[in-house]
Design a protein around this motif. Sequence first.
Motif, short mmCIF file in Angstrom:
data_model
loop_
_atom_site.label_atom_id
_atom_site.label_comp_id
_atom_site.label_asym_id
_atom_site.label_seq_id
_atom_site.Cartn_x
_atom_site.Cartn_y
_atom_site.Cartn_z
N ASP A 101 0.85 -1.19 0.00
CA ASP A 101 0.00 0.00 0.00
C ASP A 101 0.88 1.24 0.00
O ASP A 101 2.11 1.14 0.06
CB ASP A 101 -1.00 0.00 1.16
CG ASP A 101 -0.36 0.05 2.53
OD1 ASP A 101 0.66 0.74 2.71
OD2 ASP A 101 -0.89 -0.60 3.45
N ALA A 102 0.25 2.41 -0.08
CA ALA A 102 0.99 3.67 -0.22
C ALA A 102 1.97 3.90 0.92
O ALA A 102 3.00 4.53 0.72
CB ALA A 102 0.01 4.83 -0.34
N SER A 103 1.69 3.36 2.11
CA SER A 103 2.61 3.56 3.23
C SER A 103 3.94 2.83 3.03
O SER A 103 4.92 3.14 3.69
CB SER A 103 1.97 3.12 4.55
OG SER A 103 1.80 1.71 4.58
N ASP A 104 4.00 1.89 2.10
CA ASP A 104 5.24 1.17 1.80
C ASP A 104 6.13 1.93 0.83
O ASP A 104 7.28 1.57 0.62
CB ASP A 104 4.93 -0.21 1.20
CG ASP A 104 4.17 -1.10 2.15
OD1 ASP A 104 4.56 -1.18 3.32
OD2 ASP A 104 3.16 -1.71 1.71
N VAL A 106 8.24 5.14 -0.32
CA VAL A 106 8.95 6.29 0.27
C VAL A 106 8.91 7.45 -0.73
O VAL A 106 9.40 7.33 -1.85
CB VAL A 106 10.42 5.92 0.60
CG1 VAL A 106 11.16 7.12 1.16
CG2 VAL A 106 10.44 4.75 1.57
N THR A 108 9.91 10.76 0.18
CA THR A 108 10.62 11.91 0.77
C THR A 108 11.36 12.74 -0.27
O THR A 108 11.53 13.94 -0.10
CB THR A 108 11.60 11.47 1.87
OG1 THR A 108 12.48 10.49 1.33
CG2 THR A 108 10.87 10.91 3.07
N THR A 113 2.65 13.28 -4.37
CA THR A 113 1.89 12.28 -3.61
C THR A 113 1.49 11.14 -4.54
O THR A 113 1.36 11.31 -5.76
CB THR A 113 0.62 12.89 -2.99
OG1 THR A 113 -0.20 13.44 -4.04
CG2 THR A 113 0.96 13.98 -1.98
#
Length: 142
Positions: A101-104, A106, A108, A113
């Motif tokens: 999912d998007a939290s995986d 990175v 930075t 987005t």
Amino acid sequence: TDANGTLGALTPNAERTLWTATFTPTDKVNDRANTISVNLAGVCDDAGNAGVGTASSANYSVDTRDTSAPTATITLADNALTAGQTTTVSIRFNEPVTGLDASDVVLTAANGTLGALTPNAERTLWTATFTPTDKVSALVNT
């Protein structure tokens, strides 16, 4: 019962003193303590005498887990974005994966987005829409 696999058809030599079969280990097993046993009461010699007890193989290990880690290649449909544009991000894996999912991901150094990731039916290609941050000018982004 403690072999972690299956045994194919048993084939004797001409004297019926050596019997062979193909052993196929069970998939996705990791076990260091395994043996194959023969119930000697189930066999008879030419005189009709039944065996007594059991005979067991030496211990052997079975490790049929897939321990290779997935790898991925990330590509963008457009790598030069301007204000108001979006692009499709594709993440292709060397094998099916779950739980991405998007939290995986990175972001930075991405200056943007990422939308929800959607897998193909095989779960080897995941895609999402990348939206760049407004009012940013950066030639290097990852």
